[in-house]
Design a protein around this motif. Structure first.
Motif, PDB file in Angstrom:
ATOM      1  N   LEU A  52       0.828  -1.189   0.000  1.00  0.00           N
ATOM      2  CA  LEU A  52       0.000   0.000   0.000  1.00  0.00           C
ATOM      3  C   LEU A  52       0.874   1.255   0.000  1.00  0.00           C
ATOM      4  N   ASN A  53       0.477   2.224  -0.780  1.00  0.00           N
ATOM      5  CA  ASN A  53       1.202   3.490  -0.852  1.00  0.00           C
ATOM      6  C   ASN A  53       1.299   4.143   0.531  1.00  0.00           C
ATOM      7  N   GLY A  54       2.524   4.529   0.927  1.00  0.00           N
ATOM      8  CA  GLY A  54       2.742   5.167   2.215  1.00  0.00           C
ATOM      9  C   GLY A  54       3.121   4.215   3.332  1.00  0.00           C
ATOM     10  N   SER A  55       3.105   2.919   3.083  1.00  0.00           N
ATOM     11  CA  SER A  55       3.452   1.938   4.119  1.00  0.00           C
ATOM     12  C   SER A  55       4.911   1.510   3.991  1.00  0.00           C
ATOM     13  N   SER A  56       5.319   0.578   4.840  1.00  0.00           N
ATOM     14  CA  SER A  56       6.678   0.026   4.800  1.00  0.00           C
ATOM     15  C   SER A  56       6.622  -1.416   4.281  1.00  0.00           C
ATOM     16  N   VAL A  57       7.704  -1.846   3.637  1.00  0.00           N
ATOM     17  CA  VAL A  57       7.714  -3.179   3.051  1.00  0.00           C
ATOM     18  C   VAL A  57       9.078  -3.821   3.260  1.00  0.00           C
ATOM     19  N   LEU A  58       9.067  -5.120   3.516  1.00  0.00           N
ATOM     20  CA  LEU A  58      10.297  -5.885   3.667  1.00  0.00           C
ATOM     21  C   LEU A  58      10.724  -6.422   2.309  1.00  0.00           C
ATOM     22  N   LEU A  59      11.977  -6.183   1.947  1.00  0.00           N
ATOM     23  CA  LEU A  59      12.558  -6.746   0.731  1.00  0.00           C
ATOM     24  C   LEU A  59      13.479  -7.881   1.172  1.00  0.00           C
ATOM     25  N   PRO A  60      13.020  -9.132   1.041  1.00  0.00           N
ATOM     26  CA  PRO A  60      13.754 -10.267   1.613  1.00  0.00           C
ATOM     27  C   PRO A  60      14.908 -10.727   0.733  1.00  0.00           C
ATOM     28  N   CYS A  61      15.961 -11.209   1.391  1.00  0.00           N
ATOM     29  CA  CYS A  61      17.083 -11.816   0.665  1.00  0.00           C
ATOM     30  C   CYS A  61      17.916 -12.620   1.660  1.00  0.00           C
ATOM     31  N   THR A  62      18.200 -13.866   1.310  1.00  0.00           N
ATOM     32  CA  THR A  62      19.042 -14.736   2.126  1.00  0.00           C
ATOM     33  C   THR A  62      20.089 -15.407   1.248  1.00  0.00           C
ATOM     34  N   TYR A  63      21.147 -15.900   1.873  1.00  0.00           N
ATOM     35  CA  TYR A  63      22.201 -16.587   1.133  1.00  0.00           C
ATOM     36  C   TYR A  63      22.556 -17.891   1.835  1.00  0.00           C
ATOM     37  N   THR A  64      23.044 -18.855   1.051  1.00  0.00           N
ATOM     38  CA  THR A  64      23.503 -20.134   1.576  1.00  0.00           C
ATOM     39  C   THR A  64      24.774 -20.537   0.846  1.00  0.00           C
ATOM     40  N   SER A  65      25.659 -21.216   1.544  1.00  0.00           N
ATOM     41  CA  SER A  65      26.902 -21.690   0.939  1.00  0.00           C
ATOM     42  C   SER A  65      27.421 -22.874   1.735  1.00  0.00           C
ATOM     43  N   CYS A  66      27.681 -23.994   1.038  1.00  0.00           N
ATOM     44  CA  CYS A  66      28.184 -25.193   1.709  1.00  0.00           C
ATOM     45  C   CYS A  66      29.671 -25.080   2.045  1.00  0.00           C
ATOM     46  N   ILE A  67      30.382 -24.209   1.365  1.00  0.00           N
ATOM     47  CA  ILE A  67      31.821 -24.070   1.606  1.00  0.00           C
ATOM     48  C   ILE A  67      32.146 -22.897   2.525  1.00  0.00           C
ATOM     49  N   VAL A 111      17.811  -4.836   7.973  1.00  0.00           N
ATOM     50  CA  VAL A 111      17.191  -5.606   9.050  1.00  0.00           C
ATOM     51  C   VAL A 111      17.694  -7.049   9.067  1.00  0.00           C
ATOM     52  N   GLY A 112      18.716  -7.349   8.273  1.00  0.00           N
ATOM     53  CA  GLY A 112      19.237  -8.710   8.219  1.00  0.00           C
ATOM     54  C   GLY A 112      20.262  -8.980   9.303  1.00  0.00           C
ATOM     55  N   SER A 113      20.849 -10.172   9.247  1.00  0.00           N
ATOM     56  CA  SER A 113      21.873 -10.571  10.204  1.00  0.00           C
ATOM     57  C   SER A 113      22.698 -11.699   9.595  1.00  0.00           C
ATOM     58  N   SER A 114      24.006 -11.603   9.691  1.00  0.00           N
ATOM     59  CA  SER A 114      24.867 -12.654   9.158  1.00  0.00           C
ATOM     60  C   SER A 114      24.712 -13.954   9.945  1.00  0.00           C
ATOM     61  N   LYS A 115      24.256 -13.871  11.183  1.00  0.00           N
ATOM     62  CA  LYS A 115      24.038 -15.073  11.981  1.00  0.00           C
ATOM     63  C   LYS A 115      22.876 -15.900  11.436  1.00  0.00           C
ATOM     64  N   ARG A 116      21.981 -15.255  10.692  1.00  0.00           N
ATOM     65  CA  ARG A 116      20.856 -15.956  10.076  1.00  0.00           C
ATOM     66  C   ARG A 116      21.013 -16.019   8.553  1.00  0.00           C
ATOM     67  N   SER A 117      22.183 -15.648   8.047  1.00  0.00           N
ATOM     68  CA  SER A 117      22.442 -15.617   6.603  1.00  0.00           C
ATOM     69  C   SER A 117      21.380 -14.769   5.895  1.00  0.00           C
ATOM     70  N   ASN A 118      21.044 -13.653   6.526  1.00  0.00           N
ATOM     71  CA  ASN A 118      19.955 -12.805   6.051  1.00  0.00           C
ATOM     72  C   ASN A 118      20.504 -11.413   5.721  1.00  0.00           C
ATOM     73  N   ILE A 119      20.225 -10.937   4.512  1.00  0.00           N
ATOM     74  CA  ILE A 119      20.675  -9.596   4.099  1.00  0.00           C
ATOM     75  C   ILE A 119      19.471  -8.798   3.574  1.00  0.00           C
ATOM     76  N   SER A 120      18.334  -8.936   4.262  1.00  0.00           N
ATOM     77  CA  SER A 120      17.116  -8.243   3.870  1.00  0.00           C
ATOM     78  C   SER A 120      17.160  -6.781   4.285  1.00  0.00           C
ATOM     79  N   ILE A 121      16.354  -5.973   3.594  1.00  0.00           N
ATOM     80  CA  ILE A 121      16.240  -4.556   3.922  1.00  0.00           C
ATOM     81  C   ILE A 121      14.775  -4.183   4.054  1.00  0.00           C
ATOM     82  N   LEU A 122      14.538  -3.053   4.707  1.00  0.00           N
ATOM     83  CA  LEU A 122      13.189  -2.536   4.903  1.00  0.00           C
ATOM     84  C   LEU A 122      13.102  -1.183   4.217  1.00  0.00           C
TER      85      LEU A 122
END
Length: 233
Positions: A52-67, A111-122
């Motif tokens: 909705l116009n004028g509200s806030s929105v989460l733009l999600p992004c996570t990463y994973t790596s086996c190495i 709003v992300g955290s490297s401990k959760r492999s999260n690089i999301s923004i608001l």
């Protein structure tokens, strides 16, 4: 002699061909394993959202790596009409270490955290100009700085659409009524069967009792016991 040498040459070529094929398979397998362990960036199962116009929105992004990660660089870009606008960027030195963000947009919050492999923004106070594609980009030093990215699309609306659930309610009501009717029929059937069973047992008892009385009235013995004669005086 020439025939013998020809055979040896042919066998040598076959051996070299087999070695080449084996080496190719090994390289292909190693590349497959490498890609399987490579960094992956994801914006979730649903790659878009309406806000909705004028509200806030989460733009999600996570990463994973086996190495694992080392000096993981990431950023966010906004693409509108073919033009890229940088929103933020940061570097994660190692796993579990929080990044130091460099924000290029005054309405963006990390709003992300490297401990959760999260690089999301608001994104706060969304406007119609914010509608477009948001690109989450990441690059891991352990992978020789190979590039990875994922796209999340934002749609800005004046008011959110009201979902008409009338059809769903009707279908659920019909199914519920059908299930209830089936249960009711099963209960009635069970009651009728029980009543009929009791009636049959009662009729059977009455029939046995009636047969015994008729035999007695006709002068027939009601039991198999022998009748003793009256002793004479």
């Amino acid at each position: 002699m020439e025939l013998h040498q020809g055979r040896r040459s042919f066998q040598h070529k076959c051996a070299r061909s087999g070695d080449t094929l084996y080496a190719g398979l090994v390289i292909t397998l190693l590349i497959g394993v490498w890609y399987a362990q490579a960094l992956e960036v994801s914006t979730g199962k649903v790659p878009f959202v309406e806000v909705l116009n004028g509200s806030s929105v989460l733009l999600p992004c996570t990463y994973t790596s086996c190495i694992g990660i080392k000096n993981l660089f990431f950023n966010w870009h906004f693409r509108s009409n073919g033009t890229l606008h940088k929103l933020c960027e940061a570097l994660i030195p190692a796993e579990g270490i929080e990044p130091k963000m460099h924000i290029d947009h005054n309405r963006v919050e990390f709003v992300g955290s490297s401990k959760r492999s999260n690089i999301s923004i608001l994104l706060h106070n969304v406007t119609f100009e914010d509608q477009g594609e948001y690109i989450c980009f990441a690059r891991n030093e352990k992978e020789k700085y190979r590039n990875h990215s994922a796209v999340f699309t934002l749609y800005v609306v004046e008011e959110l659409k009201v979902v008409d659930n009338t059809l769903t309610v009707v279908i659920v009501s019909v199914l519920g009524g059908a299930i209830g009717l089936i249960v009711l029929i099963m209960v009635i059937k069970a009651v009728v069967v029980a009543v009929l069973s009791k009636v049959q047992e009662k009729n059977k008892d009455c029939l046995v009792s009636s047969t015994g009385n008729d035999n007695t009235e006709n002068g027939l013995p009601a039991s198999k016991a022998d009748t003793k004669a009256t002793p004479k005086a």
